[in-house]
Design an enzyme around this catalytic site. Sequence first.
Site, PDB file in Angstrom:
ATOM      1  CD  GLU A 142      12.433 -11.283   2.947  1.00 17.83           C
ATOM      2  OE1 GLU A 142      12.211 -12.369   2.364  1.00 17.83           O
ATOM      3  OE2 GLU A 142      12.669 -11.191   4.159  1.00 17.83           O
ATOM      4  N   GLY A 174       0.826  -1.201   0.000  1.00 17.54           N
ATOM      5  CA  GLY A 174       0.000   0.000   0.000  1.00 17.54           C
ATOM      6  C   GLY A 174       0.854   1.240   0.000  1.00 17.54           C
TER       7      GLY A 174
END
Length: 298
Positions: A137, A68
């Site tokens: 990651e 996001g």
Amino acid sequence: MNNEEQKFLAQYDITKFERPSVAADMAIFTIAQEATSENFRKLPKQALKILLVKRGDYPFKDNWALPGGFCIPTEDVHETALRELYEETHIKSAYLRPVGIFGEQGRDPRGWIISNTYMALVDYTAAKLRAGSDAREVKWFTVDLQAAQPKKVMKTDDAKIETKYTLTLTDDETGEALKTVVKERVLFKNCHETVSYEIVERSNVAFDHAKIILHTILYLRQNVDRDLRLCFDLMPELFSLTELQTAFELVLGRELITPNFRRKISEYVIETDQLIEGAGHRPAKLFKRNVETFYRKF
């Protein structure tokens, strides 16, 4: 705009009200095969997966979160969602729908931040994962959702239903499992429904994202029952009917009766002259979407 309205706007002070930051968070789902199969004579086992990023900054550094980002002045929220989808998966076009707004006080320790949550359904083979600027990651996690027996309190003019869900998100590569328990409360007053969520047990899932993930999975299940076309966005261009049924079962969380399922989706698919072949099992016919049915207005 008349002169009176122009005069009003020229004198209006927008800073007299505190303004929140606005973000778009992405619940990105796919269907993917497990890395290994115990029996080479069977089709590889598939799983419903969700994309998570490991945060590189505080707050919740090294915790896993939904992809996001914050909206910028030159884009609307939907454009922010598209940007975030592309940054993490390199996919420009996918099924993308808003599924909820989360603005509860204290949901983000940085301040008043309202999350506009979007659900994206993508073909696993089309995604090329890459971590964004604030992530260490990015990985697919297998979704497992278990519901306890709901507790119901029924009265004459209202009702309350509480259901405790155990949500486990597993990284198949490392075996890391993120296990959270979230309680859903559904209140009915004069037949009007209000839904809220409470995180009962927290794992390494950042912010209130365990609530958001649960809400989005339940939203997806409800809407697949209403519109069969949704699950097709989790599939590649060509697929077998067994693969398609498996996708429906993984999303819905229950097994389907094969003859009934195939009868139900018959108008949505077109048989091709291609076959899928693999060691140990019979070749299966491949199908594609019936575009006329998908573009038909209901």
